[in-house]
Motif scaffolding. Structure first.
Motif, PDB file in Angstrom:
ATOM      1  N   HIS A   1      87.442  -9.838  34.282  1.00  0.00           N
ATOM      2  CA  HIS A   1      86.700  -9.652  33.151  1.00  0.00           C
ATOM      3  C   HIS A   1      87.646  -8.703  32.161  1.00  0.00           C
ATOM      4  CE1 HIS A   1      82.401 -11.059  34.184  1.00  0.00           C
ATOM      5  NE2 HIS A   1      83.491 -12.195  34.377  1.00  0.00           N
TER       6      HIS A   1
ATOM      7  N   ASN B   1      83.335 -22.542  44.359  1.00  0.00           N
ATOM      8  CA  ASN B   1      84.541 -21.763  44.037  1.00  0.00           C
ATOM      9  C   ASN B   1      84.204 -20.259  44.410  1.00  0.00           C
ATOM     10  OD1 ASN B   1      87.255 -21.144  42.917  1.00  0.00           O
ATOM     11  ND2 ASN B   1      86.055 -20.608  41.022  1.00  0.00           N
TER      12      ASN B   1
ATOM     13  N   TRP C   1      86.502 -15.998  45.187  1.00  0.00           N
ATOM     14  CA  TRP C   1      86.580 -14.730  44.296  1.00  0.00           C
ATOM     15  C   TRP C   1      85.228 -13.821  44.568  1.00  0.00           C
ATOM     16  CZ3 TRP C   1      82.403 -13.323  40.908  1.00  0.00           C
ATOM     17  CH2 TRP C   1      81.604 -14.555  40.583  1.00  0.00           C
TER      18      TRP C   1
ATOM     19  N   ASP D   1      84.100 -12.130  38.096  1.00  0.00           N
ATOM     20  CA  ASP D   1      83.863 -10.644  37.773  1.00  0.00           C
ATOM     21  C   ASP D   1      84.854  -9.891  37.569  1.00  0.00           C
ATOM     22  OD1 ASP D   1      81.269 -11.532  38.136  1.00  0.00           O
ATOM     23  OD2 ASP D   1      80.606 -10.353  39.645  1.00  0.00           O
TER      24      ASP D   1
HETATM   25  N1  LIG Z   1      73.159 -15.917  35.760  1.00  0.00           N
HETATM   26  C1  LIG Z   1      74.338 -15.553  35.013  1.00  0.00           C
HETATM   27  O1  LIG Z   1      74.334 -14.876  34.180  1.00  0.00           O
HETATM   28  C2  LIG Z   1      75.520 -16.027  35.786  1.00  0.00           C
HETATM   29  C3  LIG Z   1      75.553 -16.857  36.568  1.00  0.00           C
HETATM   30  C4  LIG Z   1      76.871 -17.712  36.883  1.00  0.00           C
HETATM   31  C5  LIG Z   1      77.796 -16.955  36.661  1.00  0.00           C
HETATM   32  N2  LIG Z   1      77.958 -15.751  35.722  1.00  0.00           N
HETATM   33  C6  LIG Z   1      79.085 -14.828  35.850  1.00  0.00           C
HETATM   34  O2  LIG Z   1      79.967 -15.868  34.984  1.00  0.00           O
HETATM   35  C7  LIG Z   1      81.419 -15.470  35.786  1.00  0.00           C
HETATM   36  C8  LIG Z   1      82.172 -16.932  36.187  1.00  0.00           C
HETATM   37  O3  LIG Z   1      81.046 -17.341  37.082  1.00  0.00           O
HETATM   38  P1  LIG Z   1      81.124 -19.004  37.318  1.00  0.00           P
HETATM   39  O4  LIG Z   1      79.989 -19.201  37.899  1.00  0.00           O
HETATM   40  O5  LIG Z   1      81.497 -19.766  36.005  1.00  0.00           O
HETATM   41  O6  LIG Z   1      82.097 -19.061  38.403  1.00  0.00           O
HETATM   42  P2  LIG Z   1      83.223 -20.504  38.857  1.00  0.00           P
HETATM   43  O7  LIG Z   1      83.968 -19.797  40.011  1.00  0.00           O
HETATM   44  O8  LIG Z   1      82.243 -21.494  38.959  1.00  0.00           O
HETATM   45  O9  LIG Z   1      84.102 -20.336  37.686  1.00  0.00           O
HETATM   46  C9  LIG Z   1      85.220 -19.591  37.515  1.00  0.00           C
HETATM   47  C10 LIG Z   1      86.131 -20.203  36.433  1.00  0.00           C
HETATM   48  O10 LIG Z   1      87.152 -19.042  36.045  1.00  0.00           O
HETATM   49  C11 LIG Z   1      88.619 -19.848  36.027  1.00  0.00           C
HETATM   50  N3  LIG Z   1      89.699 -18.789  36.271  1.00  0.00           N
HETATM   51  C12 LIG Z   1      89.989 -18.033  37.074  1.00  0.00           C
HETATM   52  N4  LIG Z   1      90.890 -17.381  36.878  1.00  0.00           N
HETATM   53  C13 LIG Z   1      91.277 -17.799  35.544  1.00  0.00           C
HETATM   54  C14 LIG Z   1      92.322 -17.540  34.585  1.00  0.00           C
HETATM   55  N5  LIG Z   1      93.314 -16.595  34.981  1.00  0.00           N
HETATM   56  N6  LIG Z   1      92.522 -18.047  33.447  1.00  0.00           N
HETATM   57  C15 LIG Z   1      91.514 -19.142  33.050  1.00  0.00           C
HETATM   58  N7  LIG Z   1      90.619 -19.368  33.950  1.00  0.00           N
HETATM   59  C16 LIG Z   1      90.682 -18.890  35.250  1.00  0.00           C
HETATM   60  C17 LIG Z   1      88.323 -20.802  37.435  1.00  0.00           C
HETATM   61  O11 LIG Z   1      89.252 -21.822  37.003  1.00  0.00           O
HETATM   62  C18 LIG Z   1      87.017 -21.177  37.214  1.00  0.00           C
HETATM   63  O12 LIG Z   1      86.864 -22.439  36.344  1.00  0.00           O
HETATM   64  C19 LIG Z   1      81.254 -14.511  36.892  1.00  0.00           C
HETATM   65  O13 LIG Z   1      81.270 -13.143  36.126  1.00  0.00           O
HETATM   66  C20 LIG Z   1      79.745 -14.451  37.196  1.00  0.00           C
HETATM   67  O14 LIG Z   1      79.217 -13.387  37.511  1.00  0.00           O
HETATM   68  C21 LIG Z   1      76.859 -15.185  35.357  1.00  0.00           C
END
Ligand SMILES: NC(=O)c1ccc[n+]([C@@H]2O[C@H](COP(=O)([O-])OP(=O)(O)OC[C@H]3O[C@@H](n4cnc5c(N)ncnc54)[C@H](O)[C@@H]3O)[C@@H](O)[C@H]2O)c1
Length: 405
Positions: free
Chosen positions: A99, A184, A188, A96
């Motif tokens: 972004h 992960n 964060w 989050d």
């Molecule tokens: N129901 C939903 O709508 C839903 C569900 C899950 C996640 N999300 C949102 O999606 C986003 C990510 O969540 P997630 O579950 O995939 O998390 P996650 O922790 O599984 O993945 C996050 C990813 O970001 C990458 N990352 C971090 N810093 C980076 C950078 N500087 N450059 C490139 N990659 C980088 C990490 O390597 C990891 O692959 C969050 O904002 C979360 O709120 C939404």
């Protein structure tokens, strides 16, 4: 015209579960060009490229994966943005709190953006994104996929026809499974960055607006701190009261507490009690959709159970004769709608794009930084509240600011 290439920034859970399958599906249909995915670590994209579910569904497809070498490379995506042709699509799927910088970097590189929710954590950041996107004639769409669940449209139709009366009291819940604490997320989804209301509660706030058109005016967000396996602390249980501009109240409970052995990937749903000649009611079970199975073995994925209540409505792979499998559900429709909208802007000059973007804002089907500013105000108010023990924070729509009541 060449097919639009795409850069996905972030290769975690949401990319695996929803974004990449939706993109591969579109690419297989000849509606999308090359897919590049950039994570922070090489091991993340390697895991994605070899994920069994993706390989089974898309045996003939692949993506360009970055980084290609070991070690954290948090700025690598900026190099990839430079080589992406202008007016391509960037999908931001980062934690989050990252972004804002990534969306702004994408806009600076003249790219349209799909950003997973929540867009950003403050109203000011959303305003900056909205102004930049408008000046450059670029779409920024916030991927609130519940807007593409058919039941949201059923409710929206009833409400807007006056058949659900006037919303007064409501409850919503979204509890993710306990094992998220081992993922992960522990790196964060911590106290200083976010909380479970900000992370997932925002879905139901957005949905109430999408259905009713009402605006949230105050937030009281009470969080219970818990410790992750790595010792970091997060607000992993939140009880949040959102007041609306007609005086209604929505109580939202969110957590990473749904037992690993409980059925289904999570538990979620919403009930709204409304006034009317003899009252009105909306009651959605968003987890249990009428399917229940007791299996002979568990899947290998975390949180898998013998007894399960899956939701085919969000995301499912169907065997339609191959090659591979076809992803279906509102998670796929949501990504597709956003990419269709971006394609509809191709070839337009700046003035025409700006006019088209204004029309998209007005229609209100897609959440954009301009037409869903209330979401960032709620997130900002929620963060202010939770950091002050759950005191109510009020939203001022004239100044687009929040303050403790
Ligand atoms: N129901 C939903 O709508 C839903 C569900 C899950 C996640 N999300 C949102 O999606 C986003 C990510 O969540 P997630 O579950 O995939 O998390 P996650 O922790 O599984 O993945 C996050 C990813 O970001 C990458 N990352 C971090 N810093 C980076 C950078 N500087 N450059 C490139 N990659 C980088 C990490 O390597 C990891 O692959 C969050 O904002 C979360 O709120 C939404």
């Amino acid at each position: 015209m060449p097919l639009t290439p795409t850069l996905v920034i972030g290769g975690g859970m949401i990319t695996h579960d929803q974004l990449l399958p939706a993109l591969f599906h579109r690419q297989r249909q000849g509606r999308l060009g090359e897919i590049t995915i950039c994570a922070q670590h090489q091991r993340t994209v390697a895991a994605l490229a070899s994920a069994p579910a993706i390989l089974k569904a898309f045996p003939e497809q692949s993506f360009r994966a970055f980084p290609t070498t070991e070690g954290a490379q948090p700025h690598l995506y900026k190099e990839l943005l430079k080589e992406l042709p202008p007016f391509s699509t960037v999908l931001v799927a980062l934690p989050d709190q990252l972004h804002f910088a990534a969306v702004m970097d994408a806009l600076e590189a003249n790219q349209h953006v799909l950003c997973v929710k929540p867009l950003v954590l403050t109203a000011k950041e959303a305003e900056t994104i909205a102004e930049t996107a408008h000046a450059k004639g670029l779409l920024v769409a916030v991927e609130y996929h519940k807007r593409f669940d058919d039941r949201a449209h059923k409710a929206r139709g009833f409400y807007r026809d006056g058949r659900l009366g006037d919303f007064k009291l409501g409850t919503a819940r979204l509890m993710e499974k306990w094992y998220y604490r081992d993922s992960n997320f522990q790196n964060w989804c911590t106290k200083e960055n976010t909380d479970t209301f900000t992370y997932i509660g925002c879905h139901y706030v957005d949905l109430v607006h999408f259905i009713t058109g009402l605006l949230p005016v105050a937030v009281s967000n009470y969080g219970i701190v818990d410790t992750y396996p790595n010792g970091r602390e997060g607000y992993l249980w939140c009880d949040t009261r959102v007041r609306w501009n007609n005086g209604a109240v929505l109580n939202v409970q969110t957590s990473l507490c749904y037992p690993n052995e409980a059925a289904g990937p999570n538990t979620q749903g919403m009930t709204l009690y409304c006034s009317g000649p003899s009252g009105a009611l909306l009651d959605h079970s968003d987890q249990y959709r009428g399917l229940a199975y007791s299996l002979t073995s568990k899947a290998s994925s975390p949180g898998a159970t013998f007894y399960t209540e899956p939701s085919p409505d969000y995301f499912q792979y169907n065997d339609l004769g191959g090659p591979g499998l076809v992803p279906v559900g509102y998670g796929v429709r949501s990504v597709d709608y956003i990419l269709d909208t971006i394609d509809s802007l191709a070839g337009l000059d700046l003035t025409a794009r700006q006019a088209a973007l204004k029309a998209i804002d007005r229609k209100g089907i897609l959440a954009t930084p301009s037409n869903s500013r209330y979401n960032e105000l709620v997130v900002e108010a929620g963060r202010l509240s939770i950091l002050n023990g759950g005191r109510e924070a009020v939203i001022d729509y004239d100044s687009h600011t929040v303050a403790l009541a």
